[in-house]
Design a protein around this motif. Structure first.
Motif, PDB file in Angstrom:
ATOM      1  N   MET A   1      44.480  18.830  -0.017  1.00  0.00           N
ATOM      2  CA  MET A   1      44.952  18.115   1.154  1.00  0.00           C
ATOM      3  C   MET A   1      46.476  18.234   1.305  1.00  0.00           C
ATOM      4  N   ALA A   2      47.172  17.998   0.206  1.00  0.00           N
ATOM      5  CA  ALA A   2      48.647  18.058   0.255  1.00  0.00           C
ATOM      6  C   ALA A   2      49.094  19.463   0.665  1.00  0.00           C
ATOM      7  N   GLU A   3      48.443  20.488   0.076  1.00  0.00           N
ATOM      8  CA  GLU A   3      48.802  21.867   0.396  1.00  0.00           C
ATOM      9  C   GLU A   3      48.519  22.173   1.869  1.00  0.00           C
ATOM     10  N   LEU A   4      47.393  21.617   2.387  1.00  0.00           N
ATOM     11  CA  LEU A   4      47.046  21.868   3.779  1.00  0.00           C
ATOM     12  C   LEU A   4      48.066  21.220   4.726  1.00  0.00           C
ATOM     13  N   THR A   5      48.412  19.957   4.467  1.00  0.00           N
ATOM     14  CA  THR A   5      49.369  19.290   5.356  1.00  0.00           C
ATOM     15  C   THR A   5      50.733  19.978   5.276  1.00  0.00           C
ATOM     16  N   ALA A   6      51.132  20.394   4.082  1.00  0.00           N
ATOM     17  CA  ALA A   6      52.404  21.120   3.940  1.00  0.00           C
ATOM     18  C   ALA A   6      52.388  22.394   4.786  1.00  0.00           C
ATOM     19  N   ARG A   7      51.296  23.147   4.655  1.00  0.00           N
ATOM     20  CA  ARG A   7      51.193  24.400   5.404  1.00  0.00           C
ATOM     21  C   ARG A   7      51.237  24.162   6.915  1.00  0.00           C
ATOM     22  N   ILE A   8      50.488  23.138   7.378  1.00  0.00           N
ATOM     23  CA  ILE A   8      50.458  22.853   8.818  1.00  0.00           C
ATOM     24  C   ILE A   8      51.839  22.420   9.304  1.00  0.00           C
ATOM     25  N   ASN A   9      52.461  21.542   8.538  1.00  0.00           N
ATOM     26  CA  ASN A   9      53.817  21.106   8.918  1.00  0.00           C
ATOM     27  C   ASN A   9      54.757  22.295   9.096  1.00  0.00           C
ATOM     28  N   LYS A  10      54.690  23.210   8.151  1.00  0.00           N
ATOM     29  CA  LYS A  10      55.548  24.385   8.206  1.00  0.00           C
ATOM     30  C   LYS A  10      55.238  25.235   9.442  1.00  0.00           C
ATOM     31  N   GLU A  11      53.920  25.469   9.675  1.00  0.00           N
ATOM     32  CA  GLU A  11      53.524  26.325  10.793  1.00  0.00           C
ATOM     33  C   GLU A  11      53.867  25.673  12.136  1.00  0.00           C
TER      34      GLU A  11
ATOM     35  N   ARG B   1      40.141  16.160   9.831  1.00  0.00           N
ATOM     36  CA  ARG B   1      40.647  15.932  11.187  1.00  0.00           C
ATOM     37  C   ARG B   1      41.560  14.701  11.230  1.00  0.00           C
ATOM     38  N   LYS B   2      41.090  13.624  10.568  1.00  0.00           N
ATOM     39  CA  LYS B   2      41.899  12.396  10.535  1.00  0.00           C
ATOM     40  C   LYS B   2      43.241  12.645   9.859  1.00  0.00           C
ATOM     41  N   ALA B   3      43.220  13.446   8.814  1.00  0.00           N
ATOM     42  CA  ALA B   3      44.442  13.665   8.040  1.00  0.00           C
ATOM     43  C   ALA B   3      45.448  14.548   8.779  1.00  0.00           C
ATOM     44  N   ILE B   4      44.950  15.503   9.562  1.00  0.00           N
ATOM     45  CA  ILE B   4      45.907  16.449  10.165  1.00  0.00           C
ATOM     46  C   ILE B   4      46.262  16.105  11.610  1.00  0.00           C
ATOM     47  N   SER B   5      45.435  15.278  12.270  1.00  0.00           N
ATOM     48  CA  SER B   5      45.729  14.936  13.667  1.00  0.00           C
ATOM     49  C   SER B   5      47.152  14.405  13.857  1.00  0.00           C
ATOM     50  N   PRO B   6      47.624  13.467  12.999  1.00  0.00           N
ATOM     51  CA  PRO B   6      48.970  12.917  13.196  1.00  0.00           C
ATOM     52  C   PRO B   6      50.060  13.991  13.155  1.00  0.00           C
ATOM     53  N   LEU B   7      49.807  15.062  12.394  1.00  0.00           N
ATOM     54  CA  LEU B   7      50.818  16.113  12.254  1.00  0.00           C
ATOM     55  C   LEU B   7      50.971  16.944  13.524  1.00  0.00           C
ATOM     56  N   LEU B   8      49.963  16.835  14.406  1.00  0.00           N
ATOM     57  CA  LEU B   8      49.926  17.731  15.562  1.00  0.00           C
ATOM     58  C   LEU B   8      50.294  17.016  16.855  1.00  0.00           C
ATOM     59  N   GLN B   9      50.664  15.736  16.747  1.00  0.00           N
ATOM     60  CA  GLN B   9      50.828  14.923  17.946  1.00  0.00           C
ATOM     61  C   GLN B   9      51.739  15.515  19.020  1.00  0.00           C
ATOM     62  N   ASP B  10      52.884  15.983  18.632  1.00  0.00           N
ATOM     63  CA  ASP B  10      53.808  16.500  19.642  1.00  0.00           C
ATOM     64  C   ASP B  10      53.712  18.012  19.814  1.00  0.00           C
TER      65      ASP B  10
ATOM     66  N   LYS C   1      45.566  22.671  19.140  1.00  0.00           N
ATOM     67  CA  LYS C   1      44.285  21.970  19.243  1.00  0.00           C
ATOM     68  C   LYS C   1      43.460  22.159  17.967  1.00  0.00           C
ATOM     69  N   ILE C   2      42.584  21.168  17.705  1.00  0.00           N
ATOM     70  CA  ILE C   2      41.653  21.278  16.578  1.00  0.00           C
ATOM     71  C   ILE C   2      40.280  21.605  17.150  1.00  0.00           C
ATOM     72  N   SER C   3      39.632  22.624  16.614  1.00  0.00           N
ATOM     73  CA  SER C   3      38.294  22.940  17.110  1.00  0.00           C
ATOM     74  C   SER C   3      37.295  23.002  15.960  1.00  0.00           C
ATOM     75  N   THR C   4      36.015  22.898  16.278  1.00  0.00           N
ATOM     76  CA  THR C   4      34.961  23.072  15.271  1.00  0.00           C
ATOM     77  C   THR C   4      34.012  24.163  15.751  1.00  0.00           C
ATOM     78  N   LEU C   5      33.255  24.703  14.834  1.00  0.00           N
ATOM     79  CA  LEU C   5      32.347  25.802  15.169  1.00  0.00           C
ATOM     80  C   LEU C   5      31.281  25.356  16.165  1.00  0.00           C
ATOM     81  N   GLY C   6      30.859  26.268  17.039  1.00  0.00           N
ATOM     82  CA  GLY C   6      29.848  25.962  18.037  1.00  0.00           C
ATOM     83  C   GLY C   6      28.495  25.679  17.413  1.00  0.00           C
ATOM     84  N   ARG C   7      27.697  24.874  18.110  1.00  0.00           N
ATOM     85  CA  ARG C   7      26.386  24.503  17.595  1.00  0.00           C
ATOM     86  C   ARG C   7      25.278  24.898  18.549  1.00  0.00           C
ATOM     87  N   GLY C   8      24.122  25.169  18.011  1.00  0.00           N
ATOM     88  CA  GLY C   8      22.975  25.538  18.834  1.00  0.00           C
ATOM     89  C   GLY C   8      21.959  26.253  17.963  1.00  0.00           C
TER      90      GLY C   8
END
Lengths: 207, 207, 207, 207
Positions: free
Chosen positions: A126-136, A163-172, A176-183
């Motif tokens: 989780m920490a590595e993911l948030t760090a990476r997203i923040n940087k990107e 999703r809950k953990a990374i949404s705040p990082l993307l506010q400004d 977008k966050i997407s999930t794989l299609g279903r069917g």
């Protein structure tokens, strides 16, 4: 415990292996002879010295000539830096690569998050993911984060937590966050489908 | 051939039943006694006299008080007449009904079309389908025809043949043809997914 | 409950059949048409009128010309009256007949006896068995009673209960009780055999 | 081929392992970390240096303090030297030992003999077996040779070839050749038994 028993115990801890098959593995190594045992030892030793975990996507890869800490996929400048696919495990990444339908970047969580997991941030990166997203986000190239989890309870739970953990990082940021299609998936028969799959197949129907 | 052997033969023709289980069925009827055999006879006789095929959607239903030739689903005026879902078999229709996510009309083809089928119009109700669509197009209510086939080679082949047959009927009408959405279905694990499923899941991803 | 649902319920009670397959059976009868349903009705009716339980061995058989209450096996005077094989079910008798290795008489108990069975004499034909043995002992031909039960806990329990019940009847008669031989059966692999099977195979080894 | 692929290939050759599970094994070793890999390497190396094949029965065993070429079973003077059990593989010997019903000596052939095997003496230890029997016959203690093969076509074929090869050696000695007893094995149900098993069970029945 002698070394036959010790090796049987070691193989028993391999994924999906029971005591009987573990015993067969040892017997196989005994009868295959010197060179098979030598080969196994050398290759595991090579794994020890040359298998690395990518500092960017955290998948395992093998060091080639250039002594890099980053894997070939992450170094490949022809891949689109605008999308980041988050997967649970290395094998999921490999499945997506085999389909040859995605050319963005990856991030491997290392695990799924179970419902009883009180501290998910300890089992997944989780920490590595948030760090990476923040940087990107700061670099401004990222446009989409794809949460690519399996469609089972644990996979869906994992996607929700992430999703809950990374949404705040993307506010400004305009990411977008997407999930794989279903069917229907390959092989799905209507007769044996559950209500959820039919609902998704109907909602996502195509002209 | 005595009647025990004859009945074993009859049960062998039931779907998914081998000689051993057919023999067990006969034995079950022998040991269950008089009333079980009587009950089976009476209910099959009732099926003979009261099970009807709907003149509109062609599924089987049972006659109730009103001696109608049309099933309850087709008679139900609260269901939307703007969409018509084409399915291969009664069990597919029942699966969709159980999901409680569709409130339009149905048409049951009776079969799928195999690749070796030279005259598909003999195995599926093609004439009945085109007649129904022609009628509905004239009435002007129909907006969408949903080809709801299983996602296997025969299902896809069937959808393709049906689409070719009905497209000409819709040329001047404002009726679209759609197919069920594709992607991950309940239980799909990324690790074990084929390239086609991953491709669909990626293309149809959702924000 | 309409007759489609009623018939589904009836098929669900058939051995080994779940709701889905029961529904398929009904659909099969609906689509197979008139003659298949008629055929089933007639054959079950014939079963009702012509299937009899042999008054001697209690297996089911079908009445032929001669209106007998005794089955062909029991009437066959070329079969040895010196041995009586006690089996749990009709299918066991049929298995032994197919092997063409036994030419004595049979007695079908109708069931095995479970460990929780407080009154085994109600579930198996104990009274009929003791009556038959008493009669045969008086006639003086009987030399051996073979308890031919499956080699599982319930089969062994059944054999034990039967042995206790019939031993007193044989005290002054020169009739022995035997059980089927034990050891390796077709396909048994030593590697996967339990201790009991290996023990039996060793004790009963042959020169 | 990098070392991840090389190790996957090595695991694929393990008995019963497909490409997917082989890949999982490698991933398991990667994620388990340093000590798991080290442990595997050391134990296989220990196997290399300390696993020996017994010069008497030819099973694999591990060297203990005393640097012996003979295994503990063969050295155990409390075991009866009057009988020699010939088995196909180490795992068969282990199965028999677990049953605690045999206290004689063993000889491991190393393989079964297939029907297409033109030179069986190359795949099984025929020369070693005849040498051992010749020696034991001279010493005069041996009374019985038990051919303990699985009850499948290859097992029976192996027993037949061995019997032909060793019979001449026993002509003047008072040593009999025996095979394992046949009949019902644990779990055998009469209903599903083949004719051969029922024949054996009847012939070998016990009072």
């Amino acid at each position: 415990m002698n070394c036959i028993e010790k090796l049987t115990e070691i193989f028993r801890r391999f994924p999906g292996i029971g005591p009987r098959q573990a015993r067969r593995f040892v017997h196989y190594l005994l009868t295959e002879g010197e060179s098979a045992r030598e080969n196994l030892i050398l290759t595991v030793a090579e794994l020890k010295s040359s298998a690395l975990q990518c500092s960017s996507c955290f998948r395992f890869f093998t060091k080639t000539g250039r002594d890099s800490r980053t894997c070939a996929l992450c170094l490949d400048s022809t891949r689109a830096g605008s999308s980041l696919m988050v997967v649970a495990k290395d094998v999921d990444l490999e499945s997506v690569e085999k389909s040859r339908t995605y050319d963005g970047h990856y991030f491997v969580l290392g695990n799924t998050i179970s419902f009883t997991d009180k501290e998910p941030e300890k089992n997944v990166r989780m920490a590595e993911l948030t760090a990476r997203i923040n940087k990107e986000v700061k670099q401004g190239k990222l446009k989409e984060i794809i949460l690519a989890m399996s469609l089972n309870p644990e996979g869906e739970h994992t996607a929700e937590i992430i999703r809950k953990a990374i949404s705040p990082l993307l506010q400004d940021a305009n990411v977008k966050i997407s999930t794989l299609g279903r069917g229907l998936s390959t092989g799905t028969e209507l007769e044996y489908s559950d209500a959820e799959t039919i609902k998704n197949a109907l909602q996502n129907r195509k002209s």
